[in-house]
Design a protein around this motif. Structure first.
Motif, PDB file in Angstrom:
ATOM      1  N   ASP A  17       0.834  -1.198   0.000  1.00 29.16           N
ATOM      2  CA  ASP A  17       0.000   0.000   0.000  1.00 29.16           C
ATOM      3  C   ASP A  17       0.874   1.254   0.000  1.00 29.16           C
ATOM      4  N   ALA A  18       1.835   1.283  -0.913  1.00 27.56           N
ATOM      5  CA  ALA A  18       2.801   2.373  -0.976  1.00 27.56           C
ATOM      6  C   ALA A  18       2.330   3.462  -1.934  1.00 27.56           C
ATOM      7  N   ASN A  19       2.820   4.671  -1.699  1.00 26.79           N
ATOM      8  CA  ASN A  19       2.535   5.808  -2.578  1.00 26.79           C
ATOM      9  C   ASN A  19       3.484   5.750  -3.769  1.00 26.79           C
ATOM     10  N   PHE A  20       2.917   5.561  -4.960  1.00 29.20           N
ATOM     11  CA  PHE A  20       3.761   5.359  -6.138  1.00 29.20           C
ATOM     12  C   PHE A  20       4.563   6.619  -6.462  1.00 29.20           C
ATOM     13  N   ASN A  21       3.996   7.789  -6.265  1.00 25.46           N
ATOM     14  CA  ASN A  21       4.723   9.025  -6.542  1.00 25.46           C
ATOM     15  C   ASN A  21       5.961   9.146  -5.652  1.00 25.46           C
ATOM     16  N   THR A  22       5.788   8.806  -4.387  1.00 28.30           N
ATOM     17  CA  THR A  22       6.923   8.845  -3.460  1.00 28.30           C
ATOM     18  C   THR A  22       7.993   7.837  -3.863  1.00 28.30           C
ATOM     19  N   LEU A  23       7.554   6.650  -4.269  1.00 29.84           N
ATOM     20  CA  LEU A  23       8.506   5.619  -4.692  1.00 29.84           C
ATOM     21  C   LEU A  23       9.325   6.080  -5.891  1.00 29.84           C
ATOM     22  N   MET A  24       8.683   6.687  -6.885  1.00 23.74           N
ATOM     23  CA  MET A  24       9.394   7.158  -8.068  1.00 23.74           C
ATOM     24  C   MET A  24      10.389   8.256  -7.696  1.00 23.74           C
ATOM     25  N   LEU A  25      10.013   9.138  -6.801  1.00 23.25           N
ATOM     26  CA  LEU A  25      10.915  10.201  -6.363  1.00 23.25           C
ATOM     27  C   LEU A  25      12.141   9.609  -5.676  1.00 23.25           C
ATOM     28  N   GLN A  26      11.926   8.614  -4.804  1.00 23.01           N
ATOM     29  CA  GLN A  26      13.053   7.963  -4.136  1.00 23.01           C
ATOM     30  C   GLN A  26      13.947   7.233  -5.142  1.00 23.01           C
ATOM     31  N   GLY A  27      13.319   6.624  -6.146  1.00 20.45           N
ATOM     32  CA  GLY A  27      14.092   5.936  -7.164  1.00 20.45           C
ATOM     33  C   GLY A  27      14.975   6.881  -7.952  1.00 20.45           C
ATOM     34  N   PHE A  28      14.436   8.038  -8.341  1.00 21.17           N
ATOM     35  CA  PHE A  28      15.231   9.017  -9.082  1.00 21.17           C
ATOM     36  C   PHE A  28      16.362   9.571  -8.226  1.00 21.17           C
ATOM     37  N   ARG A  29      16.098   9.767  -6.940  1.00 16.98           N
ATOM     38  CA  ARG A  29      17.174  10.238  -6.061  1.00 16.98           C
ATOM     39  C   ARG A  29      18.293   9.206  -5.951  1.00 16.98           C
ATOM     40  N   SER A  30      17.946   7.926  -5.998  1.00 16.88           N
ATOM     41  CA  SER A  30      18.959   6.864  -5.937  1.00 16.88           C
ATOM     42  C   SER A  30      19.867   6.879  -7.160  1.00 16.88           C
ATOM     43  N   LEU A  31      19.347   7.389  -8.279  1.00 15.69           N
ATOM     44  CA  LEU A  31      20.156   7.461  -9.500  1.00 15.69           C
ATOM     45  C   LEU A  31      21.090   8.661  -9.514  1.00 15.69           C
ATOM     46  N   ASP A  32      20.915   9.558  -8.549  1.00 15.47           N
ATOM     47  CA  ASP A  32      21.693  10.791  -8.516  1.00 15.47           C
ATOM     48  C   ASP A  32      23.011  10.539  -7.805  1.00 15.47           C
ATOM     49  N   GLY A  33      23.954   9.914  -8.525  1.00 12.85           N
ATOM     50  CA  GLY A  33      25.253   9.612  -7.946  1.00 12.85           C
ATOM     51  C   GLY A  33      26.351   9.763  -8.984  1.00 12.85           C
ATOM     52  N   VAL A  34      27.481  10.330  -8.566  1.00 10.50           N
ATOM     53  CA  VAL A  34      28.580  10.546  -9.509  1.00 10.50           C
ATOM     54  C   VAL A  34      29.094   9.223 -10.062  1.00 10.50           C
ATOM     55  N   ILE A  35      29.118   8.188  -9.216  1.00  9.59           N
ATOM     56  CA  ILE A  35      29.691   6.924  -9.661  1.00  9.59           C
ATOM     57  C   ILE A  35      28.904   6.330 -10.823  1.00  9.59           C
ATOM     58  N   LEU A  36      27.607   6.617 -10.886  1.00  8.92           N
ATOM     59  CA  LEU A  36      26.801   6.070 -11.977  1.00  8.92           C
ATOM     60  C   LEU A  36      27.155   6.691 -13.327  1.00  8.92           C
ATOM     61  N   LEU A  37      27.863   7.834 -13.325  1.00  7.33           N
ATOM     62  CA  LEU A  37      28.321   8.406 -14.589  1.00  7.33           C
ATOM     63  C   LEU A  37      29.286   7.469 -15.304  1.00  7.33           C
ATOM     64  N   ALA A  38      29.966   6.605 -14.534  1.00 10.79           N
ATOM     65  CA  ALA A  38      30.890   5.656 -15.166  1.00 10.79           C
ATOM     66  C   ALA A  38      30.161   4.674 -16.059  1.00 10.79           C
ATOM     67  N   LEU A  39      28.904   4.394 -15.735  1.00 11.90           N
ATOM     68  CA  LEU A  39      28.147   3.394 -16.495  1.00 11.90           C
ATOM     69  C   LEU A  39      27.965   3.792 -17.956  1.00 11.90           C
ATOM     70  N   PRO A  40      27.328   4.939 -18.279  1.00 11.96           N
ATOM     71  CA  PRO A  40      27.170   5.282 -19.690  1.00 11.96           C
ATOM     72  C   PRO A  40      28.494   5.515 -20.398  1.00 11.96           C
ATOM     73  N   LEU A  41      29.496   6.012 -19.664  1.00  9.22           N
ATOM     74  CA  LEU A  41      30.789   6.274 -20.291  1.00  9.22           C
ATOM     75  C   LEU A  41      31.494   4.985 -20.685  1.00  9.22           C
ATOM     76  N   PHE A  42      31.475   3.971 -19.811  1.00 11.01           N
ATOM     77  CA  PHE A  42      32.095   2.688 -20.170  1.00 11.01           C
ATOM     78  C   PHE A  42      31.321   2.001 -21.289  1.00 11.01           C
ATOM     79  N   VAL A  43      29.995   2.111 -21.276  1.00 11.93           N
ATOM     80  CA  VAL A  43      29.197   1.540 -22.361  1.00 11.93           C
ATOM     81  C   VAL A  43      29.573   2.200 -23.685  1.00 11.93           C
ATOM     82  N   LEU A  44      29.655   3.530 -23.690  1.00 12.10           N
ATOM     83  CA  LEU A  44      30.033   4.241 -24.905  1.00 12.10           C
ATOM     84  C   LEU A  44      31.441   3.866 -25.347  1.00 12.10           C
ATOM     85  N   ALA A  45      32.362   3.750 -24.401  1.00 12.48           N
ATOM     86  CA  ALA A  45      33.731   3.364 -24.744  1.00 12.48           C
ATOM     87  C   ALA A  45      33.762   1.993 -25.418  1.00 12.48           C
ATOM     88  N   GLY A  46      32.946   1.079 -24.916  1.00 15.07           N
ATOM     89  CA  GLY A  46      32.895  -0.252 -25.523  1.00 15.07           C
ATOM     90  C   GLY A  46      32.447  -0.216 -26.972  1.00 15.07           C
TER      91      GLY A  46
END
Length: 429
Positions: A36-65
């Protein structure tokens, strides 16, 4: 039990072929109803979890490949490694293993290694007496060296999902990756004359030809040394290393090898964006799933349930390994890394398994799962590239897993020093 039923729903949806991102979205919806969770709150928490400098390595390594795949780097690596080992017993097979490991390490993904190395080496191997089924099986398993030998996108995802050091996870998987590489080379040599009737080339390259191949390969060979050495030497972070890899791949492709064209650069960028987008969507939903499972104490309850049934740490380790292999045969390594691994981590910690050690266990188990029927995503991808029916590749793949990948997994699981000594020596733990 409701939460576990939602995870079972994930396996079912993935098993019937529903796109991974939509399968995760369905599980998020199911868990939102259960708790019985609030979906809007869940999406906001999910987007905040993606806000990390280390995750920038992911698209860059994919592009390098993708850039290295289209910029001629793989071609020069194949030529150089074949020069080193091509005329030896089992040389072509050994060349495929080593090239897959080196290129997979630079690209960070197994799929990039399958696509790049498979198109270059399966046909020459067939001409040297290797069956296409065997070549595809060897490619499918050796391509996963890119998961174990850093930089690895799978290890980045594990570190982010479990809040561990990326550099420590990179270091933990190096020794298991090298063990797998050596094991595959020895296995390939043992098959010559039994299952493989190798035709070795009688042509010897002149010293000038050898020098030319070596010189042309130097820019490609310098990349993994600079990237890995820079990370562990403290020169730059994994994210900065990924940015350097992109810059180096563009410069080498455009100005050194001159195989890179504006059209190839554009296509590589589009392909990398599509791949990254799908991974980010999966990460978004996986973070939300993880938060709801933790809030419902599912990981802790699972650990308590297993501990109440099996108290022996050795048996718990075996059960976890079998479960990872089974799940790996059904879903992709990204799903395992961002959902299943965090779910099992409390259970591993309860039997004194270090989280960084568990990163190496997950990586080696994926090698077996990704090549095991019924899904076997990488094995089937290698078969498509080699133009061979999967039934001809399953037998050789099972032999490689039984004689090489499974022993490496057991060693990695039950000899923690193989995974933890290097991170500790580098001061990462």
């Amino acid at each position: 039990m409701d939460a576990l039923a939602a995870l079972l729903l994930l396996l079912v949806l993935l098993g019937i072929g529903l796109p991974v991102a939509w399968s995760f979205a369905a599980v998020v919806a199911a868990l939102a109803v259960i708790y019985d969770a609030n979906f809007n709150t869940l999406m906001l928490q999910g987007f905040r979890s993606l806000d990390g400098v280390i995750l920038l390595a992911l698209p860059l390594f994919v592009l390098a490949g993708y850039l290295m795949q289209s910029g001629g780097i793989a071609d020069r690596l194949v030529a150089f490694i074949e020069l080193l080992v091509g005329r030896r017993r089992g040389g072509m097979g050994s060349a495929m293993v080593v090239t897959s490991g080196v290129f997979g390490a630079m690209a960070g993904t197994a799929t990039a290694a399958v696509a790049a190395i498979g198109t270059l080496m399966i046909d020459p191997m067939e001409k040297r007496g290797y069956s296409c089924g065997y070549a595809a099986a060897l490619l499918g398993i050796s391509s996963l060296l890119g998961i174990l030998i850093p930089p690895s996108i799978t290890m980045i995802l594990f570190a982010v999902a479990t809040q561990q050091s990326v550099a420590a996870c990179f270091a933990a998987s190096i020794v298991p990756g090298l063990l797998l590489m050596v094991g595959l080379i020895l296995f390939n040599r043992s098959q010559i004359g039994r299952h493989i009737h190798e035709i070795r080339s009688d042509r010897r390259q002149s010293p000038a030809e050898k020098l030319g191949v070596s010189v042309r390969a130097l820019p490609a060979l310098s990349m993994p040394a600079i990237i890995i050495g820079g990370i562990y030497g403290g020169l730059f972070t994994p994210t900065e290393a990924a940015a350097f890899a992109v810059l180096a791949a563009v410069l080498i492709g455009l100005f050194v090898y001159r195989d890179m064209t504006p059209a190839k650069l554009r296509q590589a960028t589009i392909d990398a964006a599509e791949t990254t987008g799908s991974i980010i969507i999966i990460l978004l939903f996986s973070f939300i799933i993880g938060r709801m499972l933790v809030a419902g104490r599912v990981p802790q309850d699972l650990a308590a349930l297993v501990a109440s049934v099996v108290s022996d740490p050795v048996m718990i380790m075996i059960i976890v390994n079998l479960f990872l292999i089974l799940v790996g045969a059904l879903i992709d390594d990204v799903s395992i890394t961002v959902v299943i691994a965090p779910l099992l981590l409390p259970l591993m910690v309860s039997v004194d398994v270090h989280p960084v050690h568990f990163a190496a266990i997950v990586g080696t188990s994926v090698v077996i799962g990704a090549n095991s029927p019924p899904m076997a995503p990488l094995l089937f991808m290698a078969c498509r590239i080699g133009g061979v029916s999967a039934q001809h590749a399953v037998g050789p793949a099972l032999r490689m897993m039984a004689w090489v990948a499974l022993p490496v997994l057991l060693l990695t699981s039950f000899v923690p020093a193989l995974s933890l000594s290097l991170p500790r020596w580098l001061g990462l733990l």
